[in-house]
Design an enzyme around this catalytic site. Sequence first.
Site, mmCIF file in Angstrom:
data_model
loop_
_atom_site.group_PDB
_atom_site.id
_atom_site.type_symbol
_atom_site.label_atom_id
_atom_site.label_comp_id
_atom_site.label_asym_id
_atom_site.label_seq_id
_atom_site.Cartn_x
_atom_site.Cartn_y
_atom_site.Cartn_z
ATOM 1 N N CYS A 71 1.072 -34.939 65.230
ATOM 2 C CA CYS A 71 1.774 -36.185 64.917
ATOM 3 C C CYS A 71 0.812 -37.358 64.945
ATOM 4 O O CYS A 71 0.231 -37.655 65.989
ATOM 5 C CB CYS A 71 2.897 -36.410 65.929
ATOM 6 N N CYS A 205 6.339 -41.901 59.359
ATOM 7 C CA CYS A 205 5.646 -40.644 59.678
ATOM 8 C C CYS A 205 4.160 -40.809 59.395
ATOM 9 O O CYS A 205 3.760 -41.095 58.270
ATOM 10 C CB CYS A 205 6.229 -39.518 58.829
#
Length: 266
Positions: A71, A205
């Site tokens: 991430c 994101c």
Amino acid sequence: MHGKNKYNIVIADPAKNITIFVLDNIERKLYKDVAREILEKTDCGAEQVGFVKQPIMNGDIRLEMMGGEFCGNASRSIGMLFARENGIQKGNVLVEITGSDKALNAKVDLKEETSEIDMPIPKRIESIYVEGLGKFPIVIIEGINHIIVEQLDATQENFDKFKTAVYNNYDVEAFGVMFLDKENKYITPVVYVKNTDTTFFESSCGSGTLATVTYLGQDLKDGSKKYSISQPGGTIESEIIKENGQIKKITIGGVVKLSPKIKIEL
């Protein structure tokens, strides 16, 4: 899980991709249960959970995501947390994160509340066939793959078709579909994490931004190009640098807000 569980946490907000960092030393086999409990029982709009650990690759700090995924937003946020805890007003922090085989450099500025991180270089762009929808580019990144989709609506129904195609072809901890409006450089990110069986229509994101910029920058042969990729929760800045058509570096950056340390009882 019986009785009340107590956790020490920090809430990170990188472009509204709300991430909860658990500061307690939680065993890996409990990540799934703890992450689910925190996501279900807290009301801060969190989209993911990461567990802060001791570094194992000579980094400054290590973060293990709830499903072992990579991430980008969490990486740059944990870099800022380390800087805050260690009184680094402005400087570099080496961040270890699941899904990356080396520590990543984050440039942090506490006064400006910004953190920019060097992202893992995507391996390649392939194409994936999705039943009833056709072929789409899929960007292969260590720890997560992202499909870039133009001219389709970001619906659960469409996402499920991509999910079926991905798991028929790939064995990945996590994947995303970046529904892209190319003209406006706008993405609607939808991300699935296998281990926790969670699907989020994310506010932003980081790795999806990386994938989008890799896709948009395909024609760049040499030099650098900057992109501002707008998303439901805000904008992530990104720069891609290439030599002879090969990606040498991609960064993502922007504002990160951090909460103080909080004790929660669930």
